[in-house]
Design a protein around this motif. Structure first.
Motif, PDB file in Angstrom:
ATOM      1  N   ARG A 103     -30.807  40.380   9.058  1.00 59.03           N
ATOM      2  CA  ARG A 103     -30.036  41.290   8.206  1.00 59.03           C
ATOM      3  C   ARG A 103     -30.831  41.605   6.939  1.00 59.03           C
ATOM      4  NH1 ARG A 103     -27.404  37.484  10.698  1.00 59.03           N
ATOM      5  NH2 ARG A 103     -25.834  38.106  12.206  1.00 59.03           N
ATOM      6  N   ARG A 104     -30.220  42.365   6.061  1.00 58.63           N
ATOM      7  CA  ARG A 104     -30.938  42.767   4.855  1.00 58.63           C
ATOM      8  C   ARG A 104     -30.253  42.286   3.590  1.00 58.63           C
ATOM      9  NH1 ARG A 104     -35.086  46.127   4.858  1.00 58.63           N
ATOM     10  NH2 ARG A 104     -35.617  47.183   6.807  1.00 58.63           N
ATOM     11  N   GLY A 105     -31.068  41.920   2.610  1.00 58.87           N
ATOM     12  CA  GLY A 105     -30.553  41.661   1.275  1.00 58.87           C
ATOM     13  C   GLY A 105     -29.952  40.287   1.055  1.00 58.87           C
ATOM     14  N   CYS A 106     -30.103  39.375   2.053  1.00 59.53           N
ATOM     15  CA  CYS A 106     -29.590  38.011   1.878  1.00 59.53           C
ATOM     16  C   CYS A 106     -30.401  37.286   0.787  1.00 59.53           C
ATOM     17  CB  CYS A 106     -29.757  37.188   3.151  1.00 59.53           C
ATOM     18  SG  CYS A 106     -28.984  37.849   4.620  1.00 59.53           S
ATOM     19  N   LEU A 107     -29.782  36.309   0.152  1.00 60.62           N
ATOM     20  CA  LEU A 107     -30.481  35.465  -0.819  1.00 60.62           C
ATOM     21  C   LEU A 107     -31.748  34.860  -0.210  1.00 60.62           C
ATOM     22  CD1 LEU A 107     -30.841  33.749  -3.353  1.00 60.62           C
ATOM     23  CD2 LEU A 107     -28.982  32.273  -2.561  1.00 60.62           C
ATOM     24  N   GLU A 108     -31.636  34.410   1.047  1.00 64.59           N
ATOM     25  CA  GLU A 108     -32.781  33.766   1.700  1.00 64.59           C
ATOM     26  C   GLU A 108     -33.979  34.712   1.856  1.00 64.59           C
ATOM     27  OE1 GLU A 108     -31.854  30.959   4.891  1.00 64.59           O
ATOM     28  OE2 GLU A 108     -33.477  31.836   6.075  1.00 64.59           O
ATOM     29  N   ALA A 109     -33.717  36.013   1.903  1.00 68.75           N
ATOM     30  CA  ALA A 109     -34.810  36.986   2.035  1.00 68.75           C
ATOM     31  C   ALA A 109     -35.689  37.009   0.799  1.00 68.75           C
ATOM     32  CB  ALA A 109     -34.229  38.379   2.293  1.00 68.75           C
ATOM     33  N   TYR A 110     -35.198  36.483  -0.318  1.00 68.81           N
ATOM     34  CA  TYR A 110     -35.967  36.433  -1.565  1.00 68.81           C
ATOM     35  C   TYR A 110     -36.395  35.023  -1.940  1.00 68.81           C
ATOM     36  CZ  TYR A 110     -34.168  41.120  -1.934  1.00 68.81           C
ATOM     37  OH  TYR A 110     -33.873  42.423  -1.657  1.00 68.81           O
ATOM     38  N   ALA A 111     -35.551  34.040  -1.584  1.00 65.55           N
ATOM     39  CA  ALA A 111     -35.785  32.689  -2.093  1.00 65.55           C
ATOM     40  C   ALA A 111     -36.226  31.695  -1.020  1.00 65.55           C
ATOM     41  CB  ALA A 111     -34.524  32.161  -2.785  1.00 65.55           C
ATOM     42  N   GLY A 112     -36.039  31.998   0.266  1.00 64.90           N
ATOM     43  CA  GLY A 112     -36.444  31.061   1.315  1.00 64.90           C
ATOM     44  C   GLY A 112     -37.965  30.982   1.378  1.00 64.90           C
ATOM     45  N   ARG A 113     -38.472  29.787   1.659  1.00 67.90           N
ATOM     46  CA  ARG A 113     -39.917  29.597   1.698  1.00 67.90           C
ATOM     47  C   ARG A 113     -40.568  30.466   2.770  1.00 67.90           C
ATOM     48  NH1 ARG A 113     -41.238  23.929   3.373  1.00 67.90           N
ATOM     49  NH2 ARG A 113     -41.816  24.990   5.289  1.00 67.90           N
ATOM     50  N   GLU A 139     -52.116  24.988 -10.348  1.00 67.33           N
ATOM     51  CA  GLU A 139     -53.368  25.688 -10.673  1.00 67.33           C
ATOM     52  C   GLU A 139     -53.102  27.046 -11.315  1.00 67.33           C
ATOM     53  OE1 GLU A 139     -56.208  25.608  -7.463  1.00 67.33           O
ATOM     54  OE2 GLU A 139     -55.870  23.456  -7.139  1.00 67.33           O
ATOM     55  N   LYS A 140     -51.845  27.282 -11.676  1.00 69.22           N
ATOM     56  CA  LYS A 140     -51.442  28.494 -12.399  1.00 69.22           C
ATOM     57  C   LYS A 140     -51.805  29.784 -11.659  1.00 69.22           C
ATOM     58  CE  LYS A 140     -51.238  26.528 -17.058  1.00 69.22           C
ATOM     59  NZ  LYS A 140     -50.803  25.245 -16.565  1.00 69.22           N
ATOM     60  N   ASP A 141     -51.641  29.766 -10.330  1.00 73.52           N
ATOM     61  CA  ASP A 141     -51.873  30.974  -9.542  1.00 73.52           C
ATOM     62  C   ASP A 141     -50.778  32.000  -9.889  1.00 73.52           C
ATOM     63  OD1 ASP A 141     -53.100  32.396  -7.191  1.00 73.52           O
ATOM     64  OD2 ASP A 141     -51.040  32.210  -6.478  1.00 73.52           O
ATOM     65  N   PRO A 142     -51.183  33.193 -10.360  1.00 72.39           N
ATOM     66  CA  PRO A 142     -50.171  34.145 -10.859  1.00 72.39           C
ATOM     67  C   PRO A 142     -49.173  34.604  -9.790  1.00 72.39           C
ATOM     68  CG  PRO A 142     -52.411  34.904 -11.386  1.00 72.39           C
ATOM     69  CD  PRO A 142     -52.558  33.706 -10.515  1.00 72.39           C
ATOM     70  N   LEU A 143     -49.634  34.867  -8.544  1.00 72.47           N
ATOM     71  CA  LEU A 143     -48.701  35.317  -7.510  1.00 72.47           C
ATOM     72  C   LEU A 143     -47.672  34.229  -7.203  1.00 72.47           C
ATOM     73  CD1 LEU A 143     -47.860  37.490  -5.426  1.00 72.47           C
ATOM     74  CD2 LEU A 143     -49.316  36.308  -3.766  1.00 72.47           C
ATOM     75  N   THR A 144     -48.143  32.984  -7.179  1.00 76.50           N
ATOM     76  CA  THR A 144     -47.237  31.859  -6.934  1.00 76.50           C
ATOM     77  C   THR A 144     -46.136  31.825  -7.978  1.00 76.50           C
ATOM     78  OG1 THR A 144     -49.049  30.584  -6.010  1.00 76.50           O
ATOM     79  CG2 THR A 144     -47.138  29.332  -6.756  1.00 76.50           C
ATOM     80  N   GLU A 145     -46.556  31.918  -9.229  1.00 75.99           N
ATOM     81  CA  GLU A 145     -45.576  31.865 -10.308  1.00 75.99           C
ATOM     82  C   GLU A 145     -44.609  33.041 -10.210  1.00 75.99           C
ATOM     83  OE1 GLU A 145     -46.742  30.630 -14.104  1.00 75.99           O
ATOM     84  OE2 GLU A 145     -44.687  30.936 -14.819  1.00 75.99           O
ATOM     85  N   SER A 146     -45.116  34.244  -9.905  1.00 75.95           N
ATOM     86  CA  SER A 146     -44.209  35.390  -9.897  1.00 75.95           C
ATOM     87  C   SER A 146     -43.248  35.332  -8.697  1.00 75.95           C
ATOM     88  CB  SER A 146     -44.986  36.715  -9.968  1.00 75.95           C
ATOM     89  OG  SER A 146     -45.357  37.147  -8.695  1.00 75.95           O
ATOM     90  N   LEU A 147     -43.716  34.830  -7.539  1.00 73.96           N
ATOM     91  CA  LEU A 147     -42.796  34.730  -6.385  1.00 73.96           C
ATOM     92  C   LEU A 147     -41.746  33.641  -6.613  1.00 73.96           C
ATOM     93  CD1 LEU A 147     -45.132  35.272  -3.288  1.00 73.96           C
ATOM     94  CD2 LEU A 147     -43.444  36.846  -4.250  1.00 73.96           C
ATOM     95  N   LEU A 148     -42.138  32.551  -7.254  1.00 76.78           N
ATOM     96  CA  LEU A 148     -41.157  31.486  -7.536  1.00 76.78           C
ATOM     97  C   LEU A 148     -40.128  31.966  -8.562  1.00 76.78           C
ATOM     98  CD1 LEU A 148     -43.446  28.331  -7.498  1.00 76.78           C
ATOM     99  CD2 LEU A 148     -41.407  28.651  -6.086  1.00 76.78           C
ATOM    100  N   ARG A 149     -40.596  32.679  -9.578  1.00 75.86           N
ATOM    101  CA  ARG A 149     -39.654  33.165 -10.598  1.00 75.86           C
ATOM    102  C   ARG A 149     -38.697  34.195 -10.010  1.00 75.86           C
ATOM    103  NH1 ARG A 149     -40.808  31.136 -15.572  1.00 75.86           N
ATOM    104  NH2 ARG A 149     -39.383  32.563 -16.615  1.00 75.86           N
ATOM    105  N   ARG A 150     -39.219  35.015  -9.091  1.00 73.87           N
ATOM    106  CA  ARG A 150     -38.368  35.993  -8.404  1.00 73.87           C
ATOM    107  C   ARG A 150     -37.323  35.256  -7.558  1.00 73.87           C
ATOM    108  NH1 ARG A 150     -39.717  38.250  -3.198  1.00 73.87           N
ATOM    109  NH2 ARG A 150     -38.870  40.332  -2.789  1.00 73.87           N
ATOM    110  N   ALA A 151     -37.759  34.198  -6.856  1.00 72.74           N
ATOM    111  CA  ALA A 151     -36.811  33.411  -6.048  1.00 72.74           C
ATOM    112  C   ALA A 151     -35.713  32.844  -6.945  1.00 72.74           C
ATOM    113  CB  ALA A 151     -37.562  32.280  -5.336  1.00 72.74           C
ATOM    114  N   VAL A 152     -36.094  32.333  -8.101  1.00 66.24           N
ATOM    115  CA  VAL A 152     -35.113  31.728  -9.008  1.00 66.24           C
ATOM    116  C   VAL A 152     -34.139  32.786  -9.547  1.00 66.24           C
ATOM    117  CG1 VAL A 152     -34.850  30.527 -11.228  1.00 66.24           C
ATOM    118  CG2 VAL A 152     -36.569  29.754  -9.587  1.00 66.24           C
ATOM    119  N   ARG A 153     -34.644  33.995  -9.820  1.00 68.50           N
ATOM    120  CA  ARG A 153     -33.743  35.077 -10.263  1.00 68.50           C
ATOM    121  C   ARG A 153     -32.645  35.314  -9.234  1.00 68.50           C
ATOM    122  NH1 ARG A 153     -38.308  37.916 -11.760  1.00 68.50           N
ATOM    123  NH2 ARG A 153     -38.200  39.384 -10.019  1.00 68.50           N
ATOM    124  N   TYR A 154     -33.059  35.414  -7.958  1.00 69.37           N
ATOM    125  CA  TYR A 154     -32.068  35.674  -6.911  1.00 69.37           C
ATOM    126  C   TYR A 154     -31.175  34.459  -6.664  1.00 69.37           C
ATOM    127  CZ  TYR A 154     -33.879  40.276  -5.941  1.00 69.37           C
ATOM    128  OH  TYR A 154     -34.208  41.607  -6.052  1.00 69.37           O
TER     129      TYR A 154
END
Ligand SMILES: [Zn+2]
Length: 317
Positions: A180-190, A232-247
């Motif tokens: 499906r579309r737009g589920c929380l897991e679509a943004y925050a699931g590993r 190691e302060k990888d920027p993509l890692t930080e931005s995907l984790l922060r996006r997951a936390v927002r959702y």
């Protein structure tokens, strides 16, 4: 018969077993990798073997246990002991009478429950959720699972309650592993975060995530890979984790608006690793969506750690 009981946490990568006293104190434990080929009978045999190891560490035979509880992925029917559609296990698209098979093999009663629900019940009875009569457990890992306790008891609905990962946080949003579309897991699931990271990499986004994965001998982005990349302060890692936390904040706040629970417990592979680090961010994101915003729920990270799922499962006995 002793008053010791067994618990088995059946995961996609490992089988964790414990033997505990009635109050939850640990007497023995063992762990084995989950078989990656074969079918349900092979998985059941590995579960039997791992539980035997834990029993032997506790100085008992499995048939002396007062029972064994199992936290299982897929659709786990506590009434019949049948597990269906456990798609992260080999050859387990259909149904298999796991409770019956294990009970015969181990010579004791076996109770089956949903993996996340039993882990949340473990936190409620023995961990971070002990002071509360009502709570929401959010298990942030490969997927985003959940468990609800209301009036001091697990709320299972008709069996499938707690699926906070498939509450919709964005209409027509990102594609979820459930289809499906737009589920929380679509943004925050590993799993969904890994898919997004691979797409970003293909588009030329600079990231060390996959180099770290290879260096650590993994073929997917495990929680520990995310943790190392974060260190190691990888920027993509930080931005995907922060996006997951927002959702997560959006989804959890919506659930709190509906249930008004006293507390939220964050667990799971990513939740245990990142719960503390991102808690302030999560609270801030939740706050934006809380209807009653002057009395937020208490926020906790799960306390029982790696053995929580197996200890929670033992409470089914
Ligand atoms: Zn979904």
């Amino acid at each position: 018969m002793s008053d010791l009981r067994g618990g088995i946490d059946l995961g996609g990568t490992k089988i964790q077993t414990v033997v505990v006293e009635p109050g939850g104190s640990l007497r023995g434990e063992a762990r084995q990798p989950t078989p990656t080929s074969g079918g349900p009978p092979d998985v059941a045999a590995a579960m039997e073997d791992t539980l035997r190891e834990a029993a032997s560490a506790a100085g008992v035979k499995p048939e002396q246990l007062s029972g064994v509880g199992v936290g299982s992925p897929g659709d786990a029917d506590g009434g019949t002991g049948v597990v269906s559609g456990a798609r992260n296990l080999p050859g387990w698209d259909g149904s298999f009478p796991l409770g019956e098979a294990l009970s015969k093999a181990l010579g004791t009663a076996v109770r089956i429950g949903n993996d996340v629900q039993v882990a949340v019940e473990g936190e409620h009875r023995l961990g971070a959720g002990k002071p509360y009569d009502s709570l929401l457990g959010v298990w942030w890992g490969t997927g985003v699972g959940g468990g609800i306790v209301l009036g001091g008891k697990p709320w299972l609905g008709r069996g499938a309650a707690g699926e906070i990962g498939h509450t919709v946080v964005k209409r027509n949003g990102a594609r979820c592993p459930c289809g499906r579309r737009g589920c929380l897991e679509a943004y925050a699931g590993r799993a969904a975060m890994e898919a997004r990271a691979r797409r970003d990499l293909a588009k030329g986004v600079d990231t060390d995530l996959f180099k770290i994965m290879e260096k650590r001998g993994k073929d997917r982005l495990t929680s520990s890979v995310w943790e190392h990349a974060m260190r190691e302060k990888d920027p993509l890692t930080e931005s995907l984790l922060r996006r997951a936390v927002r959702y997560l904040g959006t989804g959890i706040a919506s659930a709190v608006n509906l249930l008004d629970v006293e507390a939220v417990v964050i667990g799971g592979g990513l939740g245990s690793r990142f719960g503390d680090r991102f808690m302030d961010h999560l609270v801030k994101e939740m706050q934006k969506h809380l209807f009653v915003d002057d009395n937020p729920p208490r926020m906790h990270v799960a306390e029982l750690g790696d053995l929580g799922g197996a200890i929670g499962a033992s409470l089914l006995v």
